[in-house]
Enzyme design. Structure first.
Site, PDB file in Angstrom:
ATOM      1  N   CYS A  62      43.612  72.640  37.764  1.00 17.97           N
ATOM      2  CA  CYS A  62      43.196  73.154  35.822  1.00 17.97           C
ATOM      3  C   CYS A  62      43.308  72.453  35.085  1.00 17.97           C
ATOM      4  CB  CYS A  62      44.364  74.119  35.906  1.00 17.97           C
ATOM      5  SG  CYS A  62      44.555  75.444  37.267  1.00 17.97           S
ATOM      6  N   ASP A  68      44.387  77.562  47.423  1.00 18.81           N
ATOM      7  CA  ASP A  68      43.361  78.067  47.765  1.00 18.81           C
ATOM      8  C   ASP A  68      42.264  78.060  48.971  1.00 18.81           C
ATOM      9  OD1 ASP A  68      43.944  77.674  45.100  1.00 18.81           O
ATOM     10  OD2 ASP A  68      42.610  75.948  44.612  1.00 18.81           O
ATOM     11  N   GLU A  78      46.521  63.422  53.362  1.00 15.81           N
ATOM     12  CA  GLU A  78      45.640  63.736  52.361  1.00 15.81           C
ATOM     13  C   GLU A  78      44.559  62.641  52.423  1.00 15.81           C
ATOM     14  OE1 GLU A  78      43.741  64.956  49.043  1.00 15.81           O
ATOM     15  OE2 GLU A  78      44.971  65.727  49.470  1.00 15.81           O
ATOM     16  N   ARG A 112      63.867  70.044  51.285  1.00 19.20           N
ATOM     17  CA  ARG A 112      65.572  70.676  50.639  1.00 19.20           C
ATOM     18  C   ARG A 112      65.900  71.378  51.551  1.00 19.20           C
ATOM     19  NH1 ARG A 112      61.741  71.892  46.351  1.00 19.20           N
ATOM     20  NH2 ARG A 112      61.189  70.522  44.687  1.00 19.20           N
ATOM     21  N   TYR A 120      58.125  92.130  17.611  1.00 17.64           N
ATOM     22  CA  TYR A 120      57.113  91.822  16.382  1.00 17.64           C
ATOM     23  C   TYR A 120      57.670  90.717  15.429  1.00 17.64           C
ATOM     24  CZ  TYR A 120      55.700  93.351  11.721  1.00 17.64           C
ATOM     25  OH  TYR A 120      55.310  93.685  10.413  1.00 17.64           O
ATOM     26  N   TRP A 172      51.870  97.527  15.140  1.00 17.43           N
ATOM     27  CA  TRP A 172      52.082  97.788  17.045  1.00 17.43           C
ATOM     28  C   TRP A 172      50.861  96.572  17.518  1.00 17.43           C
ATOM     29  CZ3 TRP A 172      52.851 101.850  19.598  1.00 17.43           C
ATOM     30  CH2 TRP A 172      53.649 102.982  18.833  1.00 17.43           C
ATOM     31  N   ALA A 177      48.707  70.666  45.065  1.00 15.31           N
ATOM     32  CA  ALA A 177      50.362  71.886  45.005  1.00 15.31           C
ATOM     33  C   ALA A 177      50.992  72.626  46.547  1.00 15.31           C
ATOM     34  CB  ALA A 177      49.688  73.179  43.973  1.00 15.31           C
ATOM     35  N   ARG A 222      61.539  60.882  49.603  1.00 16.40           N
ATOM     36  CA  ARG A 222      61.936  62.067  49.952  1.00 16.40           C
ATOM     37  C   ARG A 222      61.354  61.726  50.862  1.00 16.40           C
ATOM     38  NH1 ARG A 222      61.911  65.976  45.019  1.00 16.40           N
ATOM     39  NH2 ARG A 222      61.723  64.598  43.457  1.00 16.40           N
ATOM     40  N   ASN A 240      51.273  76.393  44.141  1.00 19.90           N
ATOM     41  CA  ASN A 240      52.216  76.367  44.196  1.00 19.90           C
ATOM     42  C   ASN A 240      54.208  77.343  44.390  1.00 19.90           C
ATOM     43  OD1 ASN A 240      52.660  73.121  42.680  1.00 19.90           O
ATOM     44  ND2 ASN A 240      51.720  74.319  41.494  1.00 19.90           N
TER      45      ASN A 240
END
Length: 459
Positions: free
Chosen positions: A47, A289, A37, A24, A432, A440, A13, A74, A311
Site C-alpha cells: 500500500c 489477497d 517467496e 510463537r 468534539y 454535530w 503479509a 526466528r 495480516n
C-alpha cells in the site's frame, strides 16, 4: 517424536504473519516452518508503493517491516527467489523452482498455507507488454517503475484505471513532474463509490491538473520502433505517453491453487471457513489477497485485496496451524485513500451492491466541514449514507473531503459491524472540539438525515 512441517507459499503479509504466529505457538522442535517467496522482498507494505514512487517515502527499506534475515533468526526456513509451481494435495507436497538456477525439488508438508496474493489485471491488448507499461503490486514492480521513470526523457504519463491504485499513482506521477492523464471505463473515477460521490473526486482531480477521461475503453498500447510505449489508444482518441501505469485493479493469484483442485469462488479467490481453512481440507489454510471473504452487511462473499485483512488472516492461520484457535468472521468493506489533498473513504454497501443483494434502502447526503465552520482552515466534506428502508439498519457510508475526513469512516465501520441502525447512531458519544469537528459531526448529521428518510419511506 519428529517435528511437523508447515509449508508457506508466499512471503508477504499473510504468509509471513502466519509463519511468525505459528512460531510463537510452537517451537522449532515441534514445528518446522518452510516458506517460499518468488520475489526479492518479504513482509512489506504494498500500500505504500505509490508514496515511495511519489517521493513521500524516501527509500524502499522504509516499506519493509521484516527482512528475510529477521525471519530466519526466528527459525523460519525462508527460501527467497523460489517459486512454488505445483501443489500435490493427495501427496502432501509442494514442488518449487529456484529462479536463479532453475532447479526444482519437492518439499513435503503436514500443514500448508497458501498466501499467493493478487496480480494486477493486465487485459490482453496489443502492446500491453511493451517497455514502459507497468503494473504495481509488489516492491519489485515499484522498483521497476522507478527505474523506468529515472530512465525516461519524456514527461507524459497515462494511468489506465481510476480505482485506489489509479488515483494514488496519478498523484505520485504528478508529484514527480509528469503531465498525467487518467483513462478509465467508468462514468466517474473511484468505482468503489457511487457515481454522485465519484463526481466529486473527478472535479477535484481536474482542479489538481490531472486530466481525467471517463467512459473510455482502452483498445491498444501504441509502441515505437524501439518497442517502448508511445501512446494509449481508446475507441475515440489517443493519449501520448512516455510511461503507462495500469491501475485497473487486481485479481486473486490462485492459478496454482486452482490447478491443485482447491475450491475457488465467483471472483476466483480461495474459499475458506471461519478459521481460514480451505474448505474440505483440514490441513490447508489460505489468507490474504488470494481468498474471498464474507461481507457481513450483504451476507455474500467478496474479493477485497487489503493488507489489513491479510495480516489478520495470517495471525489467525498461524494460531490455528500452531495448535491454537482463532476465527475471522468477515469484513464490512472499509477502505480509505487520497489524491493530493482530497481524502476518499467508504465502508459497507454502495447503491449497486444493495440492489444486487435485493435490499430496499434510502440514501442521505450531507455537505459539512471537517471542523467547526468558524475555525480557521475548515474545509468541505461530503458524507453519503445508505440505510435499509424498513429497519433503518445502516448499510454503507461514503466520504469525500479534505484533511480529517477519511478516517471518520471508522465510525461507520464500527456501527456496521455492530449492526446498528441509523437512529442508534445519532446518539453516539463522539469527541468534539472546534478544531476537529462541528458540534454535530458530519457522520451524525448524515445519520439524522437518513433517519428522516427511513421514516418518510415507511414500509
Amino acid at each position: 517424536m519428529a517435528a511437523e512441517r508447515m509449508v508457506v507459499i508466499g512471503g508477504d503479509a499473510a504468509g509471513m504473519s502466519a509463519a511468525s504466529q505459528a512460531r510463537r505457538e510452537r517451537g522449532p522442535a515441534e514445528l518446522e516452518i518452510v516458506a517460499f517467496e518468488r520475489g526479492h522482498f518479504t513482509s512489506y507494505s504494498a500500500c505504500g508503493i505509490p508514496y515511495w514512487v511519489g517521493g513521500d517515502v524516501p527509500e524502499r527499506a522504509a516499506l519493509i517491516a521484516r527482512t528475510p534475515e529477521e525471519h530466519r533468526e526466528r527459525a523460519i526456513d525462508l527460501r527467497m527467489r523460489t517459486e512454488a509451481v505445483e501443489i500435490d494435495v493427495p501427496g502432501q507436497r509442494v514442488r518449487a523452482r529456484d529462479l536463479a538456477t532453475g532447479a526444482e525439488s519437492w518439499t513435503g508438508f503436514d500443514k500448508l498455507v497458501v498466501a499467493t496474493g493478487a496480480r494486477p489485471v493486465r487485459p490482453a491488448l496489443p502492446g500491453i507488454g511493451a517497455r514502459g507499461v507497468h503494473g504495481v503490486q509488489t516492491l519489485d514492480d515499484g522498483q521497476a517503475l522507478l527505474d523506468t521513470l529515472d530512465g525516461t526523457e519524456g514527461g507524459r504519463a497515462v494511468v489506465v484505471g481510476a480505482g485506489y491504485i489509479g488515483v494514488e499513482m496519478a498523484e505520485a506521477l504528478l508529484k514527480r513532474g509528469y503531465e498525467v492523464t487518467v483513462v478509465h471505463r467508468g462514468e466517474q473515477p473511484m468505482a468503489t463509490l457511487d457515481p454522485d460521490m465519484g463526481r466529486l473526486v473527478h472535479t477535484a482531480m481536474d482542479a489538481m491538473g490531472i486530466t481525467t477521461v471517463g467512459g473510455a475503453a482502452v483498445t491498444a498500447i501504441r509502441t515505437g520502433a524501439d518497442g517502448r510505449v508511445r501512446a494509449v489508444v481508446t475507441e475515440d482518441a489517443e493519449y501520448p505517453a512516455d510511461v503507462v501505469v495500469l491501475g485497473i485493479g487486481v485479481e486473486p493469484e490462485t492459478t496454482l491453487a486452482g490447478a491443485a483442485g482447491l475450491p475457488l469462488g465467483a471472483y476466483g479467490g480461495l474459499l475458506t471457513d471461519l478459521s481460514m481453512r480451505v474448505r474440505g481440507h483440514g490441513n490447508i489454510w489460505a489468507g490474504g489477497d488470494c481468498v474471498e471473504v464474507l461481507d457481513l452487511v450483504s451476507g455474500a462473499h467478496r474479493h477485497i485485496a487489503l493488507g489489513t485483512h491479510a495480516n489478520k488472516h495470517g495471525q489467525i492461520i498461524g494460531a490455528n496451524a500452531g495448535g491454537g484457535y482463532a476465527t475471522f468472521p468477515g469484513v464490512v468493506g472499509t477502505a480509505v485513500s487520497k489524491v493530493c489533498a482530497l481524502e476518499i473513504a467508504r465502508t459497507g454497501l454502495r447503491e449497486k451492491d444493495a440492489d444486487r443483494a435485493g435490499l430496499r434502502y434510502v440514501s442521505a447526503t450531507v455537505e459539512s466541514t471537517n471542523s467547526a465552520g468558524y475555525y480557521p482552515g475548515a474545509a468541505p466534506m461530503t458524507v453519503k449514507m445508505l440505510a435499509e428502508r424498513r429497519t433503518g439498519r445502516l448499510l454503507g457510508v461514503q466520504i469525500v473531503g479534505r484533511e480529517g475526513s477519511a478516517k471518520r469512516v471508522d465510525i461507520a465501520a464500527v456501527a456496521l459491524t455492530a449492526g446498528m441502525t441509523v437512529e442508534r447512531m445519532t446518539t453516539l458519544d463522539l469527541g468534539y472540539a472546534p478544531p476537529f469537528s462541528p458540534v454535530w459531526d458530519p457522520v451524525l448529521v448524515a445519520a439524522r438525515k437518513a433517519v428522516a428518510a427511513v421514516r418518510a419511506a415507511g414500509m
